[in-house]
Design a protein around this motif. Structure first.
Motif, PDB file in Angstrom:
ATOM      1  N   ASP A 220     -72.072  24.749 -29.223  1.00  0.00           N
ATOM      2  CA  ASP A 220     -70.701  24.885 -29.714  1.00  0.00           C
ATOM      3  C   ASP A 220     -70.184  26.316 -29.509  1.00  0.00           C
ATOM      4  O   ASP A 220     -69.022  26.528 -29.159  1.00  0.00           O
ATOM      5  CB  ASP A 220     -70.610  24.502 -31.201  1.00  0.00           C
ATOM      6  CG  ASP A 220     -70.677  22.982 -31.408  1.00  0.00           C
ATOM      7  OD1 ASP A 220     -70.625  22.254 -30.393  1.00  0.00           O
ATOM      8  OD2 ASP A 220     -70.776  22.537 -32.563  1.00  0.00           O
ATOM      9  N   ILE A 221     -71.042  27.297 -29.727  1.00  0.00           N
ATOM     10  CA  ILE A 221     -70.633  28.701 -29.522  1.00  0.00           C
ATOM     11  C   ILE A 221     -70.266  28.920 -28.058  1.00  0.00           C
ATOM     12  O   ILE A 221     -69.256  29.558 -27.733  1.00  0.00           O
ATOM     13  CB  ILE A 221     -71.760  29.667 -29.957  1.00  0.00           C
ATOM     14  CG1 ILE A 221     -71.905  29.618 -31.481  1.00  0.00           C
ATOM     15  CG2 ILE A 221     -71.461  31.094 -29.492  1.00  0.00           C
ATOM     16  CD1 ILE A 221     -72.930  30.563 -32.054  1.00  0.00           C
ATOM     17  N   LYS A 222     -71.059  28.343 -27.166  1.00  0.00           N
ATOM     18  CA  LYS A 222     -70.773  28.496 -25.737  1.00  0.00           C
ATOM     19  C   LYS A 222     -69.426  27.829 -25.394  1.00  0.00           C
ATOM     20  O   LYS A 222     -68.597  28.400 -24.686  1.00  0.00           O
ATOM     21  CB  LYS A 222     -71.906  27.855 -24.923  1.00  0.00           C
ATOM     22  CG  LYS A 222     -71.763  27.969 -23.434  1.00  0.00           C
ATOM     23  CD  LYS A 222     -73.132  27.782 -22.745  1.00  0.00           C
ATOM     24  CE  LYS A 222     -72.991  27.774 -21.236  1.00  0.00           C
ATOM     25  NZ  LYS A 222     -72.784  26.421 -20.683  1.00  0.00           N
ATOM     26  N   THR A 223     -69.211  26.626 -25.942  1.00  0.00           N
ATOM     27  CA  THR A 223     -67.939  25.932 -25.687  1.00  0.00           C
ATOM     28  C   THR A 223     -66.758  26.761 -26.194  1.00  0.00           C
ATOM     29  O   THR A 223     -65.728  26.867 -25.529  1.00  0.00           O
ATOM     30  CB  THR A 223     -67.939  24.558 -26.394  1.00  0.00           C
ATOM     31  OG1 THR A 223     -69.088  23.836 -25.960  1.00  0.00           O
ATOM     32  CG2 THR A 223     -66.695  23.756 -26.057  1.00  0.00           C
ATOM     33  N   LEU A 224     -66.918  27.365 -27.372  1.00  0.00           N
ATOM     34  CA  LEU A 224     -65.847  28.216 -27.926  1.00  0.00           C
ATOM     35  C   LEU A 224     -65.592  29.415 -27.009  1.00  0.00           C
ATOM     36  O   LEU A 224     -64.449  29.740 -26.694  1.00  0.00           O
ATOM     37  CB  LEU A 224     -66.243  28.707 -29.326  1.00  0.00           C
ATOM     38  CG  LEU A 224     -66.011  27.720 -30.464  1.00  0.00           C
ATOM     39  CD1 LEU A 224     -66.820  28.114 -31.708  1.00  0.00           C
ATOM     40  CD2 LEU A 224     -64.534  27.645 -30.819  1.00  0.00           C
ATOM     41  N   GLY A 225     -66.683  30.056 -26.579  1.00  0.00           N
ATOM     42  CA  GLY A 225     -66.552  31.234 -25.702  1.00  0.00           C
ATOM     43  C   GLY A 225     -65.857  30.871 -24.392  1.00  0.00           C
ATOM     44  O   GLY A 225     -64.950  31.576 -23.935  1.00  0.00           O
ATOM     45  N   GLU A 226     -66.258  29.760 -23.822  1.00  0.00           N
ATOM     46  CA  GLU A 226     -65.659  29.328 -22.550  1.00  0.00           C
ATOM     47  C   GLU A 226     -64.177  28.996 -22.724  1.00  0.00           C
ATOM     48  O   GLU A 226     -63.353  29.321 -21.891  1.00  0.00           O
ATOM     49  CB  GLU A 226     -66.401  28.092 -22.007  1.00  0.00           C
ATOM     50  CG  GLU A 226     -67.741  28.446 -21.394  1.00  0.00           C
ATOM     51  CD  GLU A 226     -68.621  27.223 -21.121  1.00  0.00           C
ATOM     52  OE1 GLU A 226     -69.630  27.379 -20.423  1.00  0.00           O
ATOM     53  OE2 GLU A 226     -68.290  26.123 -21.632  1.00  0.00           O
ATOM     54  N   TRP A 227     -63.872  28.352 -23.849  1.00  0.00           N
ATOM     55  CA  TRP A 227     -62.475  28.000 -24.099  1.00  0.00           C
ATOM     56  C   TRP A 227     -61.624  29.266 -24.246  1.00  0.00           C
ATOM     57  O   TRP A 227     -60.550  29.372 -23.664  1.00  0.00           O
ATOM     58  CB  TRP A 227     -62.355  27.120 -25.344  1.00  0.00           C
ATOM     59  CG  TRP A 227     -60.928  26.870 -25.732  1.00  0.00           C
ATOM     60  CD1 TRP A 227     -60.005  26.151 -25.027  1.00  0.00           C
ATOM     61  CD2 TRP A 227     -60.251  27.388 -26.885  1.00  0.00           C
ATOM     62  NE1 TRP A 227     -58.788  26.178 -25.679  1.00  0.00           N
ATOM     63  CE2 TRP A 227     -58.917  26.932 -26.820  1.00  0.00           C
ATOM     64  CE3 TRP A 227     -60.642  28.182 -27.967  1.00  0.00           C
ATOM     65  CZ2 TRP A 227     -57.967  27.245 -27.804  1.00  0.00           C
ATOM     66  CZ3 TRP A 227     -59.706  28.487 -28.941  1.00  0.00           C
ATOM     67  CH2 TRP A 227     -58.384  28.020 -28.846  1.00  0.00           C
ATOM     68  N   ILE A 228     -62.138  30.244 -25.005  1.00  0.00           N
ATOM     69  CA  ILE A 228     -61.381  31.498 -25.193  1.00  0.00           C
ATOM     70  C   ILE A 228     -61.148  32.165 -23.834  1.00  0.00           C
ATOM     71  O   ILE A 228     -60.030  32.570 -23.509  1.00  0.00           O
ATOM     72  CB  ILE A 228     -62.126  32.444 -26.165  1.00  0.00           C
ATOM     73  CG1 ILE A 228     -62.153  31.825 -27.573  1.00  0.00           C
ATOM     74  CG2 ILE A 228     -61.456  33.824 -26.209  1.00  0.00           C
ATOM     75  CD1 ILE A 228     -63.100  32.506 -28.550  1.00  0.00           C
ATOM     76  N   LEU A 229     -62.205  32.222 -23.012  1.00  0.00           N
ATOM     77  CA  LEU A 229     -62.044  32.854 -21.690  1.00  0.00           C
ATOM     78  C   LEU A 229     -61.057  32.077 -20.811  1.00  0.00           C
ATOM     79  O   LEU A 229     -60.372  32.664 -19.972  1.00  0.00           O
ATOM     80  CB  LEU A 229     -63.398  32.959 -20.985  1.00  0.00           C
ATOM     81  CG  LEU A 229     -64.333  34.046 -21.534  1.00  0.00           C
ATOM     82  CD1 LEU A 229     -65.670  33.999 -20.826  1.00  0.00           C
ATOM     83  CD2 LEU A 229     -63.708  35.440 -21.418  1.00  0.00           C
ATOM     84  N   SER A 230     -60.987  30.772 -21.018  1.00  0.00           N
ATOM     85  CA  SER A 230     -60.079  29.960 -20.195  1.00  0.00           C
ATOM     86  C   SER A 230     -58.613  30.265 -20.507  1.00  0.00           C
ATOM     87  O   SER A 230     -57.719  29.807 -19.812  1.00  0.00           O
ATOM     88  CB  SER A 230     -60.344  28.466 -20.416  1.00  0.00           C
ATOM     89  OG  SER A 230     -59.754  28.047 -21.638  1.00  0.00           O
ATOM     90  N   LEU A 231     -58.374  31.033 -21.570  1.00  0.00           N
ATOM     91  CA  LEU A 231     -56.992  31.323 -21.966  1.00  0.00           C
ATOM     92  C   LEU A 231     -56.409  32.537 -21.243  1.00  0.00           C
ATOM     93  O   LEU A 231     -55.274  32.935 -21.495  1.00  0.00           O
ATOM     94  CB  LEU A 231     -56.928  31.566 -23.487  1.00  0.00           C
ATOM     95  CG  LEU A 231     -57.392  30.381 -24.343  1.00  0.00           C
ATOM     96  CD1 LEU A 231     -57.550  30.798 -25.798  1.00  0.00           C
ATOM     97  CD2 LEU A 231     -56.408  29.218 -24.226  1.00  0.00           C
ATOM     98  N   GLN A 232     -57.214  33.139 -20.367  1.00  0.00           N
ATOM     99  CA  GLN A 232     -56.720  34.300 -19.606  1.00  0.00           C
ATOM    100  C   GLN A 232     -55.441  33.953 -18.862  1.00  0.00           C
ATOM    101  O   GLN A 232     -55.308  32.885 -18.295  1.00  0.00           O
ATOM    102  CB  GLN A 232     -57.757  34.712 -18.559  1.00  0.00           C
ATOM    103  CG  GLN A 232     -58.918  35.439 -19.147  1.00  0.00           C
ATOM    104  CD  GLN A 232     -59.865  35.921 -18.066  1.00  0.00           C
ATOM    105  OE1 GLN A 232     -59.478  36.061 -16.911  1.00  0.00           O
ATOM    106  NE2 GLN A 232     -61.088  36.173 -18.462  1.00  0.00           N
ATOM    107  N   SER A 233     -54.520  34.877 -18.892  1.00  0.00           N
ATOM    108  CA  SER A 233     -53.326  34.675 -18.075  1.00  0.00           C
ATOM    109  C   SER A 233     -52.834  36.046 -17.650  1.00  0.00           C
ATOM    110  O   SER A 233     -53.313  37.061 -18.121  1.00  0.00           O
ATOM    111  CB  SER A 233     -52.242  33.951 -18.852  1.00  0.00           C
ATOM    112  OG  SER A 233     -51.552  34.888 -19.654  1.00  0.00           O
ATOM    113  N   LYS A 234     -51.872  36.054 -16.777  1.00  0.00           N
ATOM    114  CA  LYS A 234     -51.406  37.337 -16.269  1.00  0.00           C
ATOM    115  C   LYS A 234     -50.297  37.940 -17.128  1.00  0.00           C
ATOM    116  O   LYS A 234     -49.731  38.965 -16.810  1.00  0.00           O
ATOM    117  CB  LYS A 234     -50.919  37.168 -14.822  1.00  0.00           C
ATOM    118  CG  LYS A 234     -52.037  36.702 -13.922  1.00  0.00           C
ATOM    119  CD  LYS A 234     -51.824  37.137 -12.494  1.00  0.00           C
ATOM    120  CE  LYS A 234     -53.094  36.953 -11.672  1.00  0.00           C
ATOM    121  NZ  LYS A 234     -53.569  35.566 -11.657  1.00  0.00           N
ATOM    122  N   LYS A 235     -50.005  37.252 -18.222  1.00  0.00           N
ATOM    123  CA  LYS A 235     -48.997  37.765 -19.151  1.00  0.00           C
ATOM    124  C   LYS A 235     -49.323  39.204 -19.559  1.00  0.00           C
ATOM    125  O   LYS A 235     -50.491  39.553 -19.703  1.00  0.00           O
ATOM    126  CB  LYS A 235     -49.029  36.933 -20.438  1.00  0.00           C
ATOM    127  CG  LYS A 235     -47.993  35.868 -20.523  1.00  0.00           C
ATOM    128  CD  LYS A 235     -48.278  35.102 -21.802  1.00  0.00           C
ATOM    129  CE  LYS A 235     -47.055  34.685 -22.535  1.00  0.00           C
ATOM    130  NZ  LYS A 235     -47.443  33.981 -23.762  1.00  0.00           N
TER     131      LYS A 235
END
Ligand code: HEC
Ligand code: HEC
Length: 240
Positions: A220-235
């Motif tokens: 679950d920690i890995k899934t959370l970490g991956e999800w947070i990283l997936s939020l990267q944007s160029k904003k």
């Protein structure tokens, strides 16, 4: 976040349906204590495996639908009376269960001596106010929304991360998107911080600390970490 609000509202609805309580008895609690040995009381049931008895939701819908009455205002009182009688003196002829199911479950053993009439009154009142089409629809709406979310977001919601973090906005902790964009942050770094906590890494947090989530499992920690990283944007962001 709309969903959180909806969830909170639904939990309230499910958690404290305290409308009518016979003699101050808590029908919800009593149902859980006295009937879950055999009946599944989820709304809706999440599994049909290992069933010893029909799910309580099905029973409530059944009885409400099948009880004989010319006067619709008498439907719930009659349904309550049926439950109070059935639990003490069950029989194949009284049961609304179809023959096939009755054969596979067997007739319910009498609960005489295990539950009082007052307790049954409270249980039955709760049954017919809680297991309703309206509550089922709302529960399903919430479930559908949860199902539609990325698993990481669902975990963040369920583990209360969202009380301190928003995706795009700093609240107590940095925006998840800022965390994703911060220089040097990798999956390993995020996993380490979720597990062990973090402090003084973000000036925007003004000394607030990230608590350690020791109880979360590694997957679950890995899934959370991956999800947070997936939020990267160029904003453009305040924190890099
Ligand atoms: C030992 C297992 C067991 C326990 C404990 C139990 N039940 Fe049941 N119950 C059954 C089974 C099996 C059936 C299905 C067969 C039948 O209709 O008798 C059933 C059926 C029923 C029915 C009739 C459903 C219908 O369609 O006519 C009602 C009402 C009911 N249970 C209420 C309760 C309540 C309320 C409690 C808690 C106070 C409870 N039961 C505890 C096993 C159990
Ligand atoms: C009580 C508030 C609070 C809760 C709850 C919380 N956080 Fe945090 N989080 C923070 C704060 C404050 C920081 C910034 C700490 C710092 O400055 O080092 C932070 C930082 C982080 C970071 C960045 C760590 C780094 O090394 O860059 C991640 C990732 C994170 N949180 C994930 C989560 C997740 C996932 C959850 C839920 C399981 C969660 N947080 C729950 C307050 C919280």
């Amino acid at each position: 976040m709309k969903l959180l609000y909806l969830l909170a509202a639904t939990l309230l609805l499910v958690g404290c349906s305290s409308e009518k309580k016979a003699n101050n008895l808590d029908g919800e609690k009593l149902l859980a204590q006295k009937c879950t040995k055999c009946h599944n009381i989820d709304l809706p049931p999440k599994t049909f495996e290992d069933e010893k008895a029909p799910p309580m939701m099905a029973i409530a819908f059944h009885i409400r639908g099948f009880i004989k009455t010319g006067d619709d205002s008498q439907r719930i009182p009659k349904a309550i009376a049926f439950v109070k009688d059935y639990v003490i003196t069950p029989s194949a002829s009284k049961s609304f269960c179809d023959k096939e199911s009755l054969k596979s479950y067997g007739v319910m053993p009498s609960q005489k001596g295990k539950v009082s009439q007052d307790e049954l009154q409270a249980i039955a009142e709760y049954m017919f106010s809680h297991f309703t089409q309206k509550n089922l629809n709302e529960a399903q709406l919430v479930q559908n929304r949860l199902n539609a979310m990325p698993k990481g977001e669902r975990l963040a919601l369920q583990n209360n991360c969202l009380s301190c973090h928003k995706i795009d906005k700093h609240i107590v902790g940095p925006a998840f998107r800022d965390i994703a964009m911060k220089k040097g942050n990798s999956l390993e770094v995020l996993i380490h911080s979720i597990k062990n906590g973090s402090k003084k890494k973000y000036s925007s947090s003004k000394g607030a600390i990230m608590p350690a989530f020791k109880k979360l499992n590694d997957a679950d920690i890995k899934t959370l970490g991956e999800w947070i990283l997936s939020l990267q944007s160029k904003k453009s962001l305040h924190e890099r």
